[in-house]
Motif scaffolding. Structure first.
Motif, PDB file in Angstrom:
ATOM      1  N   LEU A  15      11.762  45.671   5.525  1.00  0.00           N
ATOM      2  CA  LEU A  15      12.159  45.940   4.145  1.00  0.00           C
ATOM      3  C   LEU A  15      12.290  47.439   3.906  1.00  0.00           C
ATOM      4  O   LEU A  15      13.283  47.911   3.335  1.00  0.00           O
ATOM      5  CB  LEU A  15      11.157  45.336   3.154  1.00  0.00           C
ATOM      6  CG  LEU A  15      11.385  45.693   1.691  1.00  0.00           C
ATOM      7  CD1 LEU A  15      12.725  45.175   1.195  1.00  0.00           C
ATOM      8  CD2 LEU A  15      10.260  45.159   0.838  1.00  0.00           C
ATOM      9  N   ILE A  16      11.332  48.207   4.362  1.00  0.00           N
ATOM     10  CA  ILE A  16      11.372  49.663   4.181  1.00  0.00           C
ATOM     11  C   ILE A  16      12.573  50.253   4.911  1.00  0.00           C
ATOM     12  O   ILE A  16      13.277  51.109   4.370  1.00  0.00           O
ATOM     13  CB  ILE A  16      10.049  50.306   4.632  1.00  0.00           C
ATOM     14  CG1 ILE A  16       8.946  49.940   3.640  1.00  0.00           C
ATOM     15  CG2 ILE A  16      10.184  51.822   4.740  1.00  0.00           C
ATOM     16  CD1 ILE A  16       7.557  50.308   4.074  1.00  0.00           C
ATOM     17  N   LYS A  17      12.826  49.805   6.130  1.00  0.00           N
ATOM     18  CA  LYS A  17      13.989  50.299   6.865  1.00  0.00           C
ATOM     19  C   LYS A  17      15.283  49.961   6.131  1.00  0.00           C
ATOM     20  O   LYS A  17      16.195  50.778   6.073  1.00  0.00           O
ATOM     21  CB  LYS A  17      14.006  49.732   8.282  1.00  0.00           C
ATOM     22  CG  LYS A  17      12.999  50.401   9.192  1.00  0.00           C
ATOM     23  CD  LYS A  17      13.112  49.916  10.610  1.00  0.00           C
ATOM     24  CE  LYS A  17      14.371  50.456  11.237  1.00  0.00           C
ATOM     25  NZ  LYS A  17      14.465  50.176  12.675  1.00  0.00           N
ATOM     26  N   THR A  18      15.362  48.782   5.541  1.00  0.00           N
ATOM     27  CA  THR A  18      16.545  48.389   4.779  1.00  0.00           C
ATOM     28  C   THR A  18      16.724  49.289   3.566  1.00  0.00           C
ATOM     29  O   THR A  18      17.833  49.761   3.285  1.00  0.00           O
ATOM     30  CB  THR A  18      16.448  46.916   4.337  1.00  0.00           C
ATOM     31  OG1 THR A  18      16.346  46.091   5.496  1.00  0.00           O
ATOM     32  CG2 THR A  18      17.647  46.507   3.512  1.00  0.00           C
ATOM     33  N   LEU A  19      15.644  49.538   2.860  1.00  0.00           N
ATOM     34  CA  LEU A  19      15.718  50.407   1.681  1.00  0.00           C
ATOM     35  C   LEU A  19      16.172  51.808   2.059  1.00  0.00           C
ATOM     36  O   LEU A  19      16.978  52.422   1.360  1.00  0.00           O
ATOM     37  CB  LEU A  19      14.362  50.470   0.975  1.00  0.00           C
ATOM     38  CG  LEU A  19      13.848  49.172   0.364  1.00  0.00           C
ATOM     39  CD1 LEU A  19      12.440  49.372  -0.179  1.00  0.00           C
ATOM     40  CD2 LEU A  19      14.785  48.656  -0.705  1.00  0.00           C
ATOM     41  N   LYS A  45       1.488  51.657   8.185  1.00  0.00           N
ATOM     42  CA  LYS A  45       1.583  53.115   8.170  1.00  0.00           C
ATOM     43  C   LYS A  45       1.743  53.649   9.589  1.00  0.00           C
ATOM     44  O   LYS A  45       2.561  54.528   9.840  1.00  0.00           O
ATOM     45  CB  LYS A  45       0.331  53.725   7.534  1.00  0.00           C
ATOM     46  CG  LYS A  45       0.271  53.588   6.053  1.00  0.00           C
ATOM     47  CD  LYS A  45      -0.965  54.274   5.532  1.00  0.00           C
ATOM     48  CE  LYS A  45      -1.170  54.045   4.073  1.00  0.00           C
ATOM     49  NZ  LYS A  45      -2.381  54.697   3.565  1.00  0.00           N
ATOM     50  N   LYS A  46       0.968  53.105  10.509  1.00  0.00           N
ATOM     51  CA  LYS A  46       1.023  53.548  11.895  1.00  0.00           C
ATOM     52  C   LYS A  46       2.401  53.268  12.501  1.00  0.00           C
ATOM     53  O   LYS A  46       2.976  54.115  13.176  1.00  0.00           O
ATOM     54  CB  LYS A  46      -0.062  52.848  12.713  1.00  0.00           C
ATOM     55  CG  LYS A  46      -0.172  53.332  14.125  1.00  0.00           C
ATOM     56  CD  LYS A  46      -1.339  52.673  14.828  1.00  0.00           C
ATOM     57  CE  LYS A  46      -1.447  53.165  16.251  1.00  0.00           C
ATOM     58  NZ  LYS A  46      -2.554  52.533  16.961  1.00  0.00           N
ATOM     59  N   LYS A  47       2.942  52.090  12.229  1.00  0.00           N
ATOM     60  CA  LYS A  47       4.253  51.721  12.757  1.00  0.00           C
ATOM     61  C   LYS A  47       5.337  52.643  12.199  1.00  0.00           C
ATOM     62  O   LYS A  47       6.222  53.077  12.932  1.00  0.00           O
ATOM     63  CB  LYS A  47       4.562  50.268  12.433  1.00  0.00           C
ATOM     64  CG  LYS A  47       5.812  49.762  13.091  1.00  0.00           C
ATOM     65  CD  LYS A  47       5.919  48.270  12.999  1.00  0.00           C
ATOM     66  CE  LYS A  47       7.146  47.829  13.777  1.00  0.00           C
ATOM     67  NZ  LYS A  47       7.143  46.438  14.074  1.00  0.00           N
ATOM     68  N   LEU A  48       5.268  52.957  10.921  1.00  0.00           N
ATOM     69  CA  LEU A  48       6.244  53.870  10.322  1.00  0.00           C
ATOM     70  C   LEU A  48       6.135  55.259  10.936  1.00  0.00           C
ATOM     71  O   LEU A  48       7.150  55.918  11.208  1.00  0.00           O
ATOM     72  CB  LEU A  48       6.050  53.928   8.798  1.00  0.00           C
ATOM     73  CG  LEU A  48       6.405  52.664   8.027  1.00  0.00           C
ATOM     74  CD1 LEU A  48       5.971  52.800   6.575  1.00  0.00           C
ATOM     75  CD2 LEU A  48       7.893  52.373   8.116  1.00  0.00           C
ATOM     76  N   GLU A  49       4.920  55.724  11.169  1.00  0.00           N
ATOM     77  CA  GLU A  49       4.731  57.033  11.792  1.00  0.00           C
ATOM     78  C   GLU A  49       5.274  57.053  13.210  1.00  0.00           C
ATOM     79  O   GLU A  49       5.887  58.035  13.619  1.00  0.00           O
ATOM     80  CB  GLU A  49       3.243  57.393  11.804  1.00  0.00           C
ATOM     81  CG  GLU A  49       2.689  57.743  10.453  1.00  0.00           C
ATOM     82  CD  GLU A  49       1.181  57.938  10.441  1.00  0.00           C
ATOM     83  OE1 GLU A  49       0.554  57.807  11.513  1.00  0.00           O
ATOM     84  OE2 GLU A  49       0.650  58.207   9.350  1.00  0.00           O
ATOM     85  N   GLU A  50       5.076  55.972  13.962  1.00  0.00           N
ATOM     86  CA  GLU A  50       5.581  55.902  15.326  1.00  0.00           C
ATOM     87  C   GLU A  50       7.103  55.981  15.368  1.00  0.00           C
ATOM     88  O   GLU A  50       7.670  56.531  16.313  1.00  0.00           O
ATOM     89  CB  GLU A  50       5.118  54.608  15.998  1.00  0.00           C
ATOM     90  CG  GLU A  50       3.649  54.590  16.346  1.00  0.00           C
ATOM     91  CD  GLU A  50       3.171  53.229  16.818  1.00  0.00           C
ATOM     92  OE1 GLU A  50       3.972  52.263  16.841  1.00  0.00           O
ATOM     93  OE2 GLU A  50       1.975  53.132  17.154  1.00  0.00           O
TER      94      GLU A  50
END
Length: 55
Positions: A15-19, A45-50
Protein backbone atom coordinates in the motif's frame (compact mmCIF):
# COMPACT_ATOMS: atom_id res chain seq x y z
CA UNK A 1 2.05 -4.09 20.88
CA UNK A 2 0.80 -7.18 19.14
CA UNK A 3 2.68 -9.22 16.55
CA UNK A 4 1.70 -8.69 12.96
CA UNK A 5 1.65 -11.47 10.41
CA UNK A 6 4.00 -11.31 7.46
CA UNK A 7 0.93 -11.09 5.23
CA UNK A 8 -0.26 -7.95 7.04
CA UNK A 9 3.21 -6.41 6.83
CA UNK A 10 3.43 -7.21 3.10
CA UNK A 11 -0.02 -5.72 2.52
CA UNK A 12 0.84 -2.47 4.30
CA UNK A 13 4.20 -2.32 2.52
CA UNK A 14 2.53 -2.69 -0.88
CA UNK A 15 0.00 0.00 0.00
CA UNK A 16 2.77 2.45 0.90
CA UNK A 17 4.65 1.67 -2.31
CA UNK A 18 1.45 2.27 -4.29
CA UNK A 19 0.85 5.60 -2.58
CA UNK A 20 4.43 6.68 -3.23
CA UNK A 21 4.18 5.74 -6.90
CA UNK A 22 2.03 8.82 -7.45
CA UNK A 23 2.69 11.24 -4.58
CA UNK A 24 0.68 14.10 -6.06
CA UNK A 25 -2.45 11.99 -6.44
CA UNK A 26 -2.15 10.39 -2.99
CA UNK A 27 -0.81 13.40 -1.05
CA UNK A 28 -3.50 13.28 1.64
CA UNK A 29 -3.02 9.54 2.21
CA UNK A 30 0.77 9.92 2.39
CA UNK A 31 0.38 12.73 4.92
CA UNK A 32 -1.87 10.48 7.02
CA UNK A 33 0.71 7.68 6.92
CA UNK A 34 3.42 10.13 8.01
CA UNK A 35 1.34 11.07 11.06
CA UNK A 36 0.80 7.41 11.96
CA UNK A 37 4.37 6.26 11.39
CA UNK A 38 5.02 6.02 15.13
CA UNK A 39 2.39 3.29 15.34
CA UNK A 40 3.70 1.21 12.43
CA UNK A 41 4.85 -2.29 13.24
CA UNK A 42 8.63 -2.47 13.64
CA UNK A 43 8.75 -5.15 10.95
CA UNK A 44 7.22 -2.75 8.43
CA UNK A 45 9.55 0.10 9.40
CA UNK A 46 12.53 -2.21 8.95
CA UNK A 47 11.31 -3.38 5.54
CA UNK A 48 10.81 0.21 4.36
CA UNK A 49 14.30 1.14 5.56
CA UNK A 50 15.82 -1.84 3.74
CA UNK A 51 14.20 -0.66 0.52
CA UNK A 52 15.30 2.95 1.17
CA UNK A 53 11.69 4.12 1.20
CA UNK A 54 11.36 7.33 3.17
CA UNK A 55 8.08 9.06 3.92
Amino acid sequence: MSKFSSQEIESQYNLIKTLLSNPQKYKDAIDAVKKDIAYMPLELKKKLEEENINL
